[in-house]
Motif scaffolding. Structure first.
Motif, PDB file in Angstrom:
ATOM      1  N   LEU A  59       0.827  -1.199   0.000  1.00 25.11           N
ATOM      2  CA  LEU A  59       0.000   0.000   0.000  1.00 25.11           C
ATOM      3  C   LEU A  59       0.868   1.258   0.000  1.00 25.11           C
ATOM      4  CD1 LEU A  59      -2.644   1.574   0.250  1.00 25.11           C
ATOM      5  CD2 LEU A  59      -2.570   1.153   2.726  1.00 25.11           C
ATOM      6  N   THR A  87       1.082   0.856   8.362  1.00 26.45           N
ATOM      7  CA  THR A  87       1.166   1.727   7.194  1.00 26.45           C
ATOM      8  C   THR A  87       2.199   2.822   7.427  1.00 26.45           C
ATOM      9  OG1 THR A  87      -1.149   1.327   6.624  1.00 26.45           O
ATOM     10  CG2 THR A  87      -0.114   3.258   5.646  1.00 26.45           C
ATOM     11  N   GLN A 152      -4.538   7.249   3.488  1.00 28.69           N
ATOM     12  CA  GLN A 152      -4.677   5.861   3.041  1.00 28.69           C
ATOM     13  C   GLN A 152      -6.127   5.415   3.003  1.00 28.69           C
ATOM     14  OE1 GLN A 152      -3.595   2.772   5.828  1.00 28.69           O
ATOM     15  NE2 GLN A 152      -3.415   4.215   7.533  1.00 28.69           N
ATOM     16  N   ALA A 156      -6.526   4.208  -0.825  1.00 24.47           N
ATOM     17  CA  ALA A 156      -5.997   2.840  -0.911  1.00 24.47           C
ATOM     18  C   ALA A 156      -6.559   2.071  -2.098  1.00 24.47           C
ATOM     19  CB  ALA A 156      -6.284   2.088   0.386  1.00 24.47           C
ATOM     20  N   THR A 193      -8.118  -0.141   5.656  1.00 27.16           N
ATOM     21  CA  THR A 193      -8.609   0.835   4.691  1.00 27.16           C
ATOM     22  C   THR A 193      -9.687   0.217   3.793  1.00 27.16           C
ATOM     23  OG1 THR A 193      -6.951   0.220   3.038  1.00 27.16           O
ATOM     24  CG2 THR A 193      -6.347   1.949   4.593  1.00 27.16           C
TER      25      THR A 193
END
Length: 358
Positions: A59, A87, A152, A156, A193
């Motif tokens: 990601l 993340t 995000q 995403a 996400t």
């Protein structure tokens, strides 16, 4: 100078990210024996082996490329992200690679190991009192610093190339090609996400595959409730202790139409399952992997009862080493009234009998 005008720097930044991708081999697909579930094969996509240690590496790479190609990130751009840990770790990895300042906005209870990893990659941690505060505070920080809020939770699902380009879906199905049941009956995934579930669901449809997609979701999360009733978009109860998955609100990247089934998983079940799996495969697993496994066990139990055969694939999201001071600390669990022994016993029986007794 506006970031979008510095084309030479952007081109070089993209080259750096692509070179890192080219150096990194694909993650492994591990087969987990189920001797009491004849004809049913279980596989784990081990995302903990990425350079930054988790599923979120994919990601973060996509979000950086998306920001660079949209002209949002330049040589002086501070990167801000709302993240409870993984993340942020992965984005800090890429920010250091590009020489950019990185600030993670996260709840105060984020594990010390993740905070340390963010610092290891040169990132900064900015704490808030609740998960709900992360969004506005990230936007405020980005505005005050003239930086870029990665967001995000919004980007995403659109930043990832879901048709292919070695995304997680293409990787799984390619690696399954020579197995006894090469097209999985089920893929089980949790959602933070929603980007991974969206990528998998779209790829399954794009390739016209019969595979069904199951969402494994913490009990405290809104996602499984939204699947049952689209009018439910937020929850206000105390959050799950499982970092990185489950949300108090339906995020823009979550696409419910792609989910075939959802299982709500108690935190104690997630942590108990993660402990058992760690012992079974000889490597440490984080709590979100336990969430996935608990849902897998319910699906496999159903397949065994119905005499069905096929493969089931899920994700090993990150290593339990990131949770030594939280999920793997018995004193930490006791302080929060979380008892995992019953769930561990149930998961051990699942591996021994092929049935999860709820």
């Amino acid at each position: 100078m506006k970031p979008s005008s510095d084309r030479a720097w952007v081109a070089h930044a993209i080259q750096i990210i692509e070179a890192d991708f080219n150096r990194s081999s694909d993650t492994h697909l591990l087969r987990v024996p189920l001797p009491r579930a004849p004809g049913v094969e279980l596989y784990l996509k081990d995302e903990s082996t990425h350079p930054s240690g988790s599923l979120k590496h994919r990601l973060a790479r996509s979000l950086f490329l998306y920001g660079l190609c949209n002209g949002w990130i330049g040589p002086q751009t501070a990167i801000i992200e709302a993240s409870s840990g993984s993340t942020a770790v992965s984005e800090a990895y890429f920010a250091r690679m590009l020489g950019l300042r990185f600030i993670a906005v996260m709840p105060r209870w984020t594990s010390a190991e993740k905070i340390d990893q963010i610092a290891f990659y040169g990132g900064e941690s900015h704490f808030v009192d609740s998960a709900a505060e992360m969004y506005m505070e990230s936007a405020r920080l980005a505005e005050s610093l003239g930086g870029h809020y990665m967001d995000q939770f919004t980007y995403a699902e659109r930043a990832t190339d879901w048709r292919g380009n070695n995304n997680i879906a293409e990787s799984i199905f390619s690696q399954m090609a020579h197995e006894e049941h090469p097209v999985p009956a089920w893929v089980v995934v949790s959602a933070g996400t929603g980007g991974t579930s969206a990528t998998l669901g779209r790829y399954i449809r794009y390739r016209r595959l019969p595979t069904r997609l199951c969402l494994a979701d913490p009990e405290a999360s809104v996602f499984h409730r939204h699947l049952a009733d689209r009018s439910i978009c937020t929850v206000s109860e105390p959050p799950s202790v499982i970092e990185g998955i489950g949300r108090p609100r339906c995020e823009p990247s979550f696409v419910p139409e792609l989910i075939d089934r959802a299982h709500a998983v108690p935190d104690a079940a997630s942590l108990g399952a993660a402990r058992v799996l760690s012992r079974r495969i000889g490597r440490s697993c984080g709590g979100s992997t336990g969430t996935n496994l608990w849902a897998v066990a319910q699906i496999v139990s159903e397949m065994v009862r119905n005499g069905e055969q096929g493969s089931v694939v899920t994700l090993l999201c990150d290593s339990g080493e990131r949770y030594r001071s939280t999920h793997l600390d018995d004193a930490w669990l006791e302080q929060r009234g979380i008892e995992t022994r019953a769930a561990e016993s149930a998961m051990e029986r699942f591996f021994e009998t092929g049935a999860l007794d709820l």
